[in-house]
Design a protein around this motif. Structure first.
Motif, short mmCIF file in Angstrom:
data_model
loop_
_atom_site.label_atom_id
_atom_site.label_comp_id
_atom_site.label_asym_id
_atom_site.label_seq_id
_atom_site.Cartn_x
_atom_site.Cartn_y
_atom_site.Cartn_z
N LEU A 93 0.82 -1.20 0.00
CA LEU A 93 0.00 0.00 0.00
C LEU A 93 0.86 1.25 0.00
N ARG A 94 1.85 1.29 0.86
CA ARG A 94 2.77 2.43 0.88
C ARG A 94 4.11 1.93 1.38
N GLU A 95 5.17 2.66 1.08
CA GLU A 95 6.52 2.25 1.47
C GLU A 95 7.12 3.28 2.39
N GLY A 96 8.02 2.79 3.26
CA GLY A 96 8.77 3.71 4.09
C GLY A 96 9.86 4.37 3.28
N LYS A 97 10.65 5.18 3.93
CA LYS A 97 11.71 5.91 3.26
C LYS A 97 12.71 4.95 2.65
N GLY A 98 13.01 5.18 1.38
CA GLY A 98 13.97 4.33 0.70
C GLY A 98 13.47 2.93 0.42
N GLY A 99 12.16 2.70 0.56
CA GLY A 99 11.65 1.37 0.29
C GLY A 99 11.99 0.36 1.35
N ARG A 100 12.33 0.81 2.58
CA ARG A 100 12.75 -0.12 3.63
C ARG A 100 11.65 -1.11 3.97
N MET A 101 10.41 -0.64 4.06
CA MET A 101 9.33 -1.53 4.44
C MET A 101 9.07 -2.57 3.36
N GLY A 102 9.16 -2.16 2.10
CA GLY A 102 8.99 -3.13 1.03
C GLY A 102 10.04 -4.22 1.08
N GLU A 103 11.30 -3.86 1.38
CA GLU A 103 12.36 -4.85 1.51
C GLU A 103 12.10 -5.78 2.69
N SER A 104 11.62 -5.21 3.80
CA SER A 104 11.33 -6.04 4.97
C SER A 104 10.22 -7.04 4.67
N MET A 105 9.21 -6.60 3.94
CA MET A 105 8.12 -7.51 3.61
C MET A 105 8.57 -8.59 2.64
N LEU A 106 9.40 -8.23 1.67
CA LEU A 106 9.94 -9.24 0.76
C LEU A 106 10.74 -10.28 1.53
N GLU A 107 11.53 -9.82 2.49
CA GLU A 107 12.35 -10.75 3.28
C GLU A 107 11.47 -11.65 4.13
N ALA A 108 10.44 -11.07 4.77
CA ALA A 108 9.55 -11.88 5.60
C ALA A 108 8.80 -12.92 4.78
N ALA A 109 8.48 -12.58 3.53
CA ALA A 109 7.77 -13.52 2.67
C ALA A 109 8.70 -14.48 1.95
N GLY A 110 10.01 -14.26 2.06
CA GLY A 110 10.96 -15.13 1.38
C GLY A 110 10.93 -14.96 -0.12
N LEU A 111 10.77 -13.72 -0.58
CA LEU A 111 10.62 -13.45 -2.01
C LEU A 111 11.73 -12.53 -2.50
N THR A 112 12.00 -12.63 -3.78
CA THR A 112 12.86 -11.67 -4.46
C THR A 112 12.07 -11.10 -5.64
N GLY A 113 12.37 -9.89 -6.00
CA GLY A 113 11.66 -9.29 -7.13
C GLY A 113 11.31 -7.85 -6.83
N THR A 114 10.29 -7.38 -7.51
CA THR A 114 9.94 -5.97 -7.44
C THR A 114 8.78 -5.75 -6.47
N VAL A 115 8.72 -4.54 -5.98
CA VAL A 115 7.63 -4.09 -5.12
C VAL A 115 6.81 -3.09 -5.91
N THR A 116 5.53 -3.34 -6.02
CA THR A 116 4.64 -2.46 -6.80
C THR A 116 3.65 -1.79 -5.86
N PRO A 117 3.56 -0.46 -5.90
CA PRO A 117 2.54 0.21 -5.07
C PRO A 117 1.15 -0.26 -5.44
N LEU A 118 0.37 -0.54 -4.43
CA LEU A 118 -0.97 -1.07 -4.66
C LEU A 118 -1.84 -0.10 -5.45
N THR A 119 -1.64 1.18 -5.21
CA THR A 119 -2.49 2.18 -5.85
C THR A 119 -2.28 2.25 -7.36
N THR A 120 -1.13 1.74 -7.86
CA THR A 120 -0.88 1.78 -9.30
C THR A 120 -1.23 0.47 -9.99
N TRP A 121 -1.67 -0.54 -9.24
CA TRP A 121 -1.99 -1.82 -9.85
C TRP A 121 -3.40 -1.79 -10.43
#
Length: 702
Positions: free
Chosen positions: A564-592
């Protein structure tokens, strides 16, 4: 029962295992169970169970069940002792966090200063009276290094405005728990410095060790610039602030990050170097060599060097743990005993747990002792002993055998530590053994001696060549790390692993390492069961942070993560990718294109487990009309909001608004199995977990 007891007695008799390692396992198990169990009644029950098991053991006949009797009594008391030890440590040194965020002007004493030139930041540890209560507290604050002032050193009294926050709980289940670490470190607040800093009273004078540490780090960075200088400063003084984040990431992905932390490798290199140098120099004096045991004197010199190096580098817990183990090795050498044994490792781990029982659940403790245990057990195997036995052969064959052993040791260590890395970091490098095959000898025999030689020759102004060699070797180390990290599939990612699977891994490895004979092979079955169970791990469908402001959705039409939204520098997106065990891109929900977003909410549909799930996510903008909110909630399965939703809002499955998230913390949702995992489940009633009525407010602006 009698037949079962006799079988257990025969197994213990045939296995011939040492009791000390299993006592260490029992103490560590009691500590780990204290963190896992939810409340004080369960902790009391665990202690009572351990004591009861020991009491039950004395009912067994000592003649026919001696081994079983000793094993039950020892393990029962060890588990109870571990639980009591960590419980007492928590009660004695634990520091409650501040209740609310605040931005006061404080007058504080600087307790520690840590430069991070790679990030252009400075970290301070300050002691001051908490505004309002007047209780003395400790806080860790960061500030731009451009705001540094002369006299801002350890011991100085300063006046500043700070934005103070309670140490953060994990954003998501399985994440790093800063609140737990702060509780045992005595830290009540974290935050940032706002505006200028005024030095009220200069420091009365730093300790000579603190001055030496800062001067040493600055001198090394002045002789070597760039990332190589940051790594050299880390080796010499323990200051890792000069290493760029990208290079730290490359070192981690390549399995070389252990080289950056002053721990076992560095302490061992210093002590071994001084030991060899001392015994060679002392042997030049026949009068001394004929009257005094040179290994005793050399061990004393090596131990003193290790202690000095530990104090010089800041005496961090991993370094102290390493020097304790190294001192035990020195004592063994001085006494003429075999120092590299599982029993010695067990004694070292027990000493560490007596001082820092909370370290047991951390990756540093587990990786340090896990790697050494793997090495000791590997070299104790009969095939390995036969492979390394002295024989008549050419020097090149002997070198090839040792190189093969280094590669095999690296592979064994990687296999032993991979479950630990996956459990704590959700990622592990798979080429680490090959990278370490070059990196460890390069660091031990080139980089660190070059640093020592350069520092010595700088006293007479001739250190240039040594620093050139050091810089080239560290540039090669970084090149190895970057190249390894960039290989295809160099990093294994995995969703957060639950404690049950991790316990299977650890139990299997300990069983394999600590028993003897064929019975030890049962450990392989436990490890294999844990590996097979990983096939059922899959990323959570929805991740919700504890403040409700960030929501991640996985597996949507080839996208790694919608957020939905990212912290500064995309830190939250990276944390969520790590928690989910994923690699790849983070897409803002509002643009999907699949999301239907208005000013106040986003709605989307997910197909999981053979049905369609409708999510309604508040954006925190505007106040919806009660009738519209009630209708939207009734049509949704899950509603997520950072604020409390007033009025009628009754989704079909879950309403994760502020009132729920304050109690549960972050959430991960498995829609297919209808499973909800919360941060609260792992925190239980432990004192660092915030009480539900301690609702954080926004920090007031100065």
């Amino acid at each position: 029962m009698s037949s079962l007891a006799l079988r257990a007695e025969h197994f213990l008799n045939d296995a011939g295992a040492d009791r000390w390692p299993w006592l260490a396992v029992g103490v560590g198990g009691g500590i780990g169970l204290w963190f896992t169990l939810a409340n004080g009644w369960l902790w009391l029950g665990l202690s009572a169970f351990g004591i009861g098991l020991a009491a039950l053991a004395w009912l067994l006949p000592a003649v026919s069940h001696g081994h079983l009797r000793g094993a039950l009594a020892g393990m029962g008391l060890a588990v109870a002792a571990g639980c009591g030890l960590i419980w007492a440590k928590s009660a004695l040194v634990g520091t409650p966090a501040i209740v609310q965020p605040m931005a006061p002007v404080i007058t504080a004493r600087v307790m520690d200063r840590y430069a991070q030139p790679a990030d252009h930041r400075l970290r301070l540890e300050l002691a001051f009276a908490e505004p309002g209560s007047g209780c003395p507290i400790l806080a860790r604050l960061s500030m731009p290094d451009s705001a540094d002032r002369p006299g801002l050193t350890e011991g100085a009294v300063v006046r500043l405005r700070a934005r103070l926050m309670p140490p953060a709980a994990p954003d998501l289940p399985g994440g790093y728990d800063a609140a737990r670490s702060a509780w045992f470190d005595g830290v009540a607040a974290t935050g940032t410095v706002i505006g200028p800093v005024t030095v009220v009273t200069p420091a009365p004078g730093d300790s000579w060790l603190a001055r030496a540490r800062h001067a040493l780090a600055d001198h090394v960075r002045s002789r070597l610039s760039g990332p190589a200088g940051g790594i050299a400063a880390a080796f010499a003084s323990g200051d890792r602030g000069g290493i760029p984040v990208a290079d730290e990431q490359a070192m981690r992905d390549s399995g070389l990050t252990h080289l950056l932390s002053v721990s076992g490798l560095h302490v061992s290199a210093v002590i071994a170097g001084v030991y060899v140098l001392a015994i060679r120099l002392l042997a030049l004096f026949p009068w001394l060599a004929l009257r005094v045991r040179l290994p005793l004197l050399a061990s004393g010199c090596g131990g003193a060097a290790g202690i000095f190096y530990t104090l010089l580098t800041g005496a961090q817990v991993p370094t102290v743990r390493s020097v304790l183990g190294a001192l035990l090795v020195m004592i063994g050498l001085a006494l003429g005993r075999q120092p590299f044994t599982v029993r010695l490792l067990a004694v070292g781990s027990i000493c560490t747990m007596l001082l820092w029982p909370e370290a047991v659940i951390g990756p540093s403790f587990q990786m340090s002792f896990g790697s050494v245990l793997a090495l000791v057990v590997l070299h104790d195997c009969a095939p390995v002993r036969a492979f390394l036995a002295p024989r008549e052969e050419g020097w090149w064959l002997r070198m090839l055998r040792h190189l093969a052993m280094i590669l095999l040791s690296g592979m064994v260590i990687d296999l032993a530590l991979m479950p630990i890395a996956l459990f704590h970091f959700h990622r592990a490098g798979i080429y680490g053994s090959m990278a370490n095959l070059v990196a460890i000898p390069l660091t031990t025999f080139v980089s660190m001696p070059a640093i020592a030689l350069g520092l010595a020759l700088d006293l007479v102004g001739m250190g240039g060549p040594a620093w050139w060699v050091c810089g080239e070797s560290l540039d090669l180390l970084l090149a190895i790390a970057r190249w390894t990290a960039q290989r295809p599939a160099s990093v294994t990612m995995m969703p957060a692993m639950d404690g049950g699977r991790f316990l299977l891994f650890v139990s299997g490895m300990l069983w394999l390492a600590l028993w003897h004979g064929r019975g030890r092979l049962w450990g392989l079955l436990l490890a294999l069961a844990a590996i097979v169970s990983l096939a059922w791990l899959h990323p959570p469908d929805v991740l919700i942070t504890g403040d409700g402001k960030n929501i991640g959705i996985t597996g949507v039409q080839g996208r790694a993560l919608l957020i939905l939204r990212e912290g500064k520098g995309g830190r939250m997106g990276e944390s969520m990718l790590e928690a989910a065990g994923l690699t790849g891109t983070v897409t803002p929900l509002t643009t999907w294109p699949g999301a239907r977003c208005s000013e106040g909410f986003c709605a989307l549909d997910l197909d999981r487990g053979g049905r369609r799930w409708r999510l309604l996510i508040a954006r925190g903008k505007g106040e919806p009309k009660p009738a519209e909110l009630a209708q939207a909630c009734a049509q949704s399965d899950i509603v997520v909001a950072p604020d409390k939703l007033y009025g009628p809002c009754h989704p079909r499955l879950l309403k994760a608004d502020r009132s729920l998230l304050l109690r549960s913390g972050g959430l991960s949702l498995d829609l297919e199995h209808r499973r909800v995992t919360t941060v609260e489940q792992s925190a239980g009633d432990h004192p660092w977990w915030r009480a539900p009525h301690h609702a954080p407010r926004e920090v007031p602006e100065p």
